[in-house]
Design an enzyme around this catalytic site. Structure first.
Site, PDB file in Angstrom:
ATOM      1  N   THR A  19      15.632 -27.416  12.848  1.00 20.85           N
ATOM      2  CA  THR A  19      16.411 -28.082  13.901  1.00 20.85           C
ATOM      3  C   THR A  19      15.641 -29.324  14.360  1.00 20.85           C
ATOM      4  O   THR A  19      14.434 -29.388  14.190  1.00 20.85           O
ATOM      5  CB  THR A  19      16.615 -27.119  15.097  1.00 20.85           C
ATOM      6  OG1 THR A  19      17.578 -26.145  14.757  1.00 20.85           O
ATOM      7  CG2 THR A  19      17.101 -27.829  16.339  1.00 20.85           C
ATOM      8  N   ASP A  59      14.445 -34.513   7.533  1.00 21.30           N
ATOM      9  CA  ASP A  59      14.152 -33.077   7.547  1.00 21.30           C
ATOM     10  C   ASP A  59      15.343 -32.325   6.985  1.00 21.30           C
ATOM     11  O   ASP A  59      16.470 -32.503   7.450  1.00 21.30           O
ATOM     12  CB  ASP A  59      13.867 -32.619   8.988  1.00 21.30           C
ATOM     13  CG  ASP A  59      13.790 -31.106   9.099  1.00 21.30           C
ATOM     14  OD1 ASP A  59      13.123 -30.492   8.239  1.00 21.30           O
ATOM     15  OD2 ASP A  59      14.389 -30.555  10.025  1.00 21.30           O
ATOM     16  N   ARG A 111      23.205 -28.831  12.727  1.00 16.51           N
ATOM     17  CA  ARG A 111      23.150 -28.007  11.511  1.00 16.51           C
ATOM     18  C   ARG A 111      22.540 -26.645  11.813  1.00 16.51           C
ATOM     19  O   ARG A 111      21.460 -26.563  12.408  1.00 16.51           O
ATOM     20  CB  ARG A 111      22.336 -28.712  10.428  1.00 16.51           C
ATOM     21  CG  ARG A 111      22.094 -27.851   9.184  1.00 16.51           C
ATOM     22  CD  ARG A 111      21.311 -28.589   8.112  1.00 16.51           C
ATOM     23  NE  ARG A 111      22.144 -29.597   7.468  1.00 16.51           N
ATOM     24  CZ  ARG A 111      21.715 -30.366   6.472  1.00 16.51           C
ATOM     25  NH1 ARG A 111      20.467 -30.260   6.038  1.00 16.51           N
ATOM     26  NH2 ARG A 111      22.520 -31.255   5.920  1.00 16.51           N
ATOM     27  N   LYS A 142      23.908 -26.933  20.063  1.00 17.51           N
ATOM     28  CA  LYS A 142      22.554 -26.471  20.379  1.00 17.51           C
ATOM     29  C   LYS A 142      22.118 -26.833  21.795  1.00 17.51           C
ATOM     30  O   LYS A 142      21.004 -26.515  22.191  1.00 17.51           O
ATOM     31  CB  LYS A 142      21.555 -27.069  19.376  1.00 17.51           C
ATOM     32  CG  LYS A 142      21.849 -26.674  17.934  1.00 17.51           C
ATOM     33  CD  LYS A 142      20.822 -27.249  16.980  1.00 17.51           C
ATOM     34  CE  LYS A 142      21.210 -26.919  15.543  1.00 17.51           C
ATOM     35  NZ  LYS A 142      20.230 -27.432  14.574  1.00 17.51           N
ATOM     36  N   ASP A 164      20.660 -32.059  16.875  1.00 19.49           N
ATOM     37  CA  ASP A 164      21.509 -32.146  15.685  1.00 19.49           C
ATOM     38  C   ASP A 164      22.474 -30.960  15.705  1.00 19.49           C
ATOM     39  O   ASP A 164      22.480 -30.173  16.654  1.00 19.49           O
ATOM     40  CB  ASP A 164      20.658 -32.137  14.413  1.00 19.49           C
ATOM     41  CG  ASP A 164      20.040 -30.771  14.151  1.00 19.49           C
ATOM     42  OD1 ASP A 164      19.339 -30.253  15.045  1.00 19.49           O
ATOM     43  OD2 ASP A 164      20.257 -30.218  13.061  1.00 19.49           O
ATOM     44  N   SER A 177      17.504 -30.097   9.360  1.00 19.02           N
ATOM     45  CA  SER A 177      18.358 -30.754  10.355  1.00 19.02           C
ATOM     46  C   SER A 177      19.420 -31.568   9.632  1.00 19.02           C
ATOM     47  O   SER A 177      19.180 -32.065   8.530  1.00 19.02           O
ATOM     48  CB  SER A 177      17.532 -31.676  11.247  1.00 19.02           C
ATOM     49  OG  SER A 177      16.409 -31.006  11.774  1.00 19.02           O
ATOM     50  N   GLY A 207      15.174 -22.628  16.564  1.00 23.43           N
ATOM     51  CA  GLY A 207      14.659 -21.323  16.150  1.00 23.43           C
ATOM     52  C   GLY A 207      15.793 -20.404  15.743  1.00 23.43           C
ATOM     53  O   GLY A 207      16.804 -20.843  15.193  1.00 23.43           O
ATOM     54  N   SER A 220      11.879 -28.366  13.400  1.00 25.40           N
ATOM     55  CA  SER A 220      11.270 -28.804  12.146  1.00 25.40           C
ATOM     56  C   SER A 220      11.333 -30.306  11.960  1.00 25.40           C
ATOM     57  O   SER A 220      10.527 -30.884  11.234  1.00 25.40           O
ATOM     58  CB  SER A 220      11.960 -28.103  10.968  1.00 25.40           C
ATOM     59  OG  SER A 220      13.351 -28.351  10.995  1.00 25.40           O
TER      60      SER A 220
END
Length: 272
Positions: free
Chosen positions: A36, A201, A54, A68, A52, A204, A82, A164
């Site tokens: 994330t 990343d 995803r 999120k 984001d 994400s 997480g 991440s």
């Protein structure tokens, strides 16, 4: 007794134990990647949070447009990275407790109160609740921004990133954030930080959500940027009949029979 209290220096007894467990087929648990990018920053009159959209299950994208940024109170929001279920239910629980606290005290809840509730709960569970959080809001003391780590440690900073994709996002903040940003400047900076996480990343992706919090109102800008929309394909991949040769054809016939079984009426009645 002397084995329990060793002198200073390195101790490799756990390494010997771990190697022994590995040889017996017991594998050590691996660190879980959060997958994330969530961020937050202070601006002149409040807080801007970003995330984001995803959600992943290992290498699989489970949801392309999940939310999120979670509701805590009217002027407090919390971004979660997480384990999705842990972030969802942890923030829902704290939101409920904050509402009860506001009703019992008759005052608008403070961000530090929500932060304390979160850190105490996560520390109590010793990291087994995989929730890495960015908590932001505006209360009687002004704009407040915190990060809460899964083991319960917290930071209070003018701009924060978690997940991440946090390193890519932090690079944008470190180079561009300054004190007393205007509203649109802060929104653009947060969107750029999330975009950096999305494009650098693999955990994400998809869209950019932004939430702007001031003392008077909270604006949730869902799908503020959509940089990964699927465009139209250049060609339609519909092949005309007969393009692929049919090697074998089999036709099977089935006889369908209907059978009616009447109930005797001795069973239990259905609940209504």
């Amino acid at each position: 007794m002397t084995d329990l209290y060793r002198g200073s220096g390195f101790d490799f007894s756990n390494a010997v134990r771990n190697n022994h467990l590995e040889s017996k087929g017991i594998h050590l648990p691996k660190a879980t990647s959060t997958g994330t990018t969530i961020v937050g920053c202070l601006w002149k009159d409040g807080i801007v949070l970003g995330a984001d959209t995803r959600a992943t299950e290992g290498p699989i994208v489970a949801d392309k447009n999940c939310e999120k940024i979670h509701y805590i109170s009217e002027s407090i929001r919390c971004c979660g990275a997480g384990t999705a279920a842990d972030t969802e239910f942890t923030t829902a629980l704290i939101s409920s407790n904050i509402e009860m606290h506001a009703l019992s005290t008759g005052r608008k809840p403070r961000v530090v109160t929500a932060m304390t509730m979160l850190k105490q709960m996560l520390f109590r569970h010793q990291g087994h609740i995989g929730a890495a959080l960015v908590l932001g809001g505006v209360d009687a003391t002004g704009p407040q921004l915190f990060t809460v780590h899964p083991h319960g440690s917290t930071d209070k900073l003018p701009y924060v990133t978690m997940g991440s994709g946090s390193l890519a996002a932090m690079a944008v903040f470190e180079s561009s954030w300054r004190k007393d940003l205007e509203r649109q400047e802060a929104i653009d900076l947060v969107a750029a930080a999330i975009s950096a996480g999305i494009f650098n990343d693999l955990g994400s992706g998809s869209n950019v959500d932004v939430c702007v919090i001031t003392k008077d109102r909270t604006d949730m800008l869902r799908n503020y940027l959509m940089p990964n929309e699927r465009g139209l394909k250049e060609r339609t991949y519909i092949f005309r009949r007969g393009t692929t040769a049919i090697k074998k054809e089999t036709i099977r016939k089935f006889d369908v029979t209907d059978e009616l079984i009447l109930s005797t009426g001795t069973g239990d009645a259905m609940d209504t």
